[in-house]
Scaffold this motif. Structure first.
Motif, PDB file in Angstrom:
ATOM      1  N   THR A 279      51.450 -52.514  29.323  1.00 36.66           N
ATOM      2  CA  THR A 279      50.482 -51.924  28.397  1.00 36.66           C
ATOM      3  C   THR A 279      50.079 -50.515  28.849  1.00 36.66           C
ATOM      4  OG1 THR A 279      48.666 -52.957  29.612  1.00 36.66           O
ATOM      5  CG2 THR A 279      49.540 -54.186  27.738  1.00 36.66           C
TER       6      THR A 279
ATOM      7  N   THR B 234      48.671 -59.077  34.558  1.00 34.88           N
ATOM      8  CA  THR B 234      49.840 -59.007  35.419  1.00 34.88           C
ATOM      9  C   THR B 234      49.740 -57.629  36.051  1.00 34.88           C
ATOM     10  OG1 THR B 234      51.063 -60.360  33.872  1.00 34.88           O
ATOM     11  CG2 THR B 234      52.349 -59.140  35.489  1.00 34.88           C
TER      12      THR B 234
ATOM     13  N   SER C  83      44.530 -65.621  20.459  1.00 40.06           N
ATOM     14  CA  SER C  83      45.445 -65.209  21.517  1.00 40.06           C
ATOM     15  C   SER C  83      44.879 -64.012  22.259  1.00 40.06           C
ATOM     16  CB  SER C  83      46.805 -64.834  20.926  1.00 40.06           C
ATOM     17  OG  SER C  83      47.319 -65.897  20.171  1.00 40.06           O
ATOM     18  N   TYR C  84      45.333 -63.835  23.505  1.00 41.01           N
ATOM     19  CA  TYR C  84      44.805 -62.764  24.344  1.00 41.01           C
ATOM     20  C   TYR C  84      45.881 -62.304  25.320  1.00 41.01           C
ATOM     21  CZ  TYR C  84      41.652 -60.306  27.538  1.00 41.01           C
ATOM     22  OH  TYR C  84      41.045 -59.354  28.305  1.00 41.01           O
ATOM     23  N   THR C  85      45.905 -61.004  25.581  1.00 39.70           N
ATOM     24  CA  THR C  85      46.739 -60.444  26.639  1.00 39.70           C
ATOM     25  C   THR C  85      45.864 -59.530  27.483  1.00 39.70           C
ATOM     26  OG1 THR C  85      48.781 -60.518  25.366  1.00 39.70           O
ATOM     27  CG2 THR C  85      48.709 -58.962  27.184  1.00 39.70           C
TER      28      THR C  85
ATOM     29  N   GLY D 253      41.485 -56.038  27.391  1.00 43.79           N
ATOM     30  CA  GLY D 253      42.622 -56.792  26.877  1.00 43.79           C
ATOM     31  C   GLY D 253      42.687 -56.766  25.364  1.00 43.79           C
TER      32      GLY D 253
ATOM     33  N   LEU E  55      53.970 -56.217  22.472  1.00 47.46           N
ATOM     34  CA  LEU E  55      53.655 -57.391  23.291  1.00 47.46           C
ATOM     35  C   LEU E  55      53.984 -58.675  22.537  1.00 47.46           C
ATOM     36  CD1 LEU E  55      50.217 -56.232  24.733  1.00 47.46           C
ATOM     37  CD2 LEU E  55      52.382 -56.420  26.004  1.00 47.46           C
TER      38      LEU E  55
ATOM     39  N   LEU F 272      54.444 -61.901  24.846  1.00 41.94           N
ATOM     40  CA  LEU F 272      53.502 -61.722  25.950  1.00 41.94           C
ATOM     41  C   LEU F 272      52.043 -61.907  25.538  1.00 41.94           C
ATOM     42  CD1 LEU F 272      55.216 -58.654  27.651  1.00 41.94           C
ATOM     43  CD2 LEU F 272      55.265 -61.057  28.385  1.00 41.94           C
ATOM     44  N   VAL F 273      51.809 -62.249  24.279  1.00 40.43           N
ATOM     45  CA  VAL F 273      50.454 -62.543  23.812  1.00 40.43           C
ATOM     46  C   VAL F 273      50.327 -64.060  23.835  1.00 40.43           C
ATOM     47  CG1 VAL F 273      48.798 -62.303  21.943  1.00 40.43           C
ATOM     48  CG2 VAL F 273      50.448 -60.476  22.386  1.00 40.43           C
ATOM     49  N   LYS F 274      49.416 -64.560  24.655  1.00 45.89           N
ATOM     50  CA  LYS F 274      49.340 -65.997  24.900  1.00 45.89           C
ATOM     51  C   LYS F 274      48.139 -66.637  24.210  1.00 45.89           C
ATOM     52  CE  LYS F 274      52.970 -65.759  27.364  1.00 45.89           C
ATOM     53  NZ  LYS F 274      54.209 -66.197  26.773  1.00 45.89           N
TER      54      LYS F 274
ATOM     55  N   ASN G 239      48.151 -53.993  33.712  1.00 48.60           N
ATOM     56  CA  ASN G 239      49.352 -54.656  33.240  1.00 48.60           C
ATOM     57  C   ASN G 239      50.415 -53.591  32.946  1.00 48.60           C
ATOM     58  OD1 ASN G 239      51.328 -55.913  31.642  1.00 48.60           O
ATOM     59  ND2 ASN G 239      49.851 -57.300  30.720  1.00 48.60           N
TER      60      ASN G 239
END
Length: 170
Positions: free
Chosen positions: A51, A37, A27-29, A73, A6, A11-13, A48
């Motif tokens: 993942t 998503t 950060s979190y996904t 997450g 990720l 994709l880790v925001k 998602n």
């Protein structure tokens, strides 16, 4: 490995809740639940699609009964970062942090910790910390590398429908 993929795909925001301080980021996904998503699984739940490993766990947790999974997450805190004291908006949920990447200090000492209601605990690789995030809590990563946990949020067991029947079975 899934978390690292990720990161490589950007994709880790970074979180924008203005809670972190220091040189790094929090950060979190999202994997499952709010903010994921979403791809609907065969059970009709959202996951998602980036993942698949964590989604498989989410499906197992949902099928396992007991607690109801609210969201799942990956959460990462960079080195030299402090997440300031804060609390969750409700006491109807329980959080679980499973240590996936847990650095230690130069001599093996704990340097990534969580304080909840005045009690401080270090993360340990492969171990979970369970807490009620409606209590004041904060995070430190005083290590030289990033700390990563798989964060699950469940409904509080005392609020789950049918809890009296489950307790009687125990």
């Amino acid at each position: 490995r899934e978390f690292q993929q990720l990161v490589e795909r950007d994709l880790v925001k970074e979180q924008n809740e203005c809670l972190h301080a220091g040189d790094g980021q929090w950060s979190y996904t999202a994997v499952w639940g709010a903010h994921a998503t979403v791809q609907v699984t065969e059970d009709g739940e959202g996951c998602n699609p980036m993942t698949p490993v964590a989604c498989g766990l989410a499906v197992k947790l949902q099928r396992g009964g007991g607690f109801r999974l609210v969201r799942l997450g990956y959460s990462a805190v960079d080195a030299a970062t402090h997440i300031r004291p804060h609390w969750g908006p409700t006491n109807s949920q329980i959080k679980v942090h499973l240590g996936l990447v847990v650095p230690t200090g130069p001599e093996g000492q704990d340097c990534a910790t969580l304080r909840v209601a005045g009690v401080e605990r270090p993360w340990k690789l492969g171990h979970a910390i369970v807490f009620d995030d409606s209590f004041l809590h904060e995070v430190w990563n005083n290590c030289s590398t990033q700390r990563v946990v798989l964060q699950a949020v469940f409904t509080h067991p005392d609020l789950y429908p049918g809890r009296d029947e489950r307790k009687a079975e125990l």
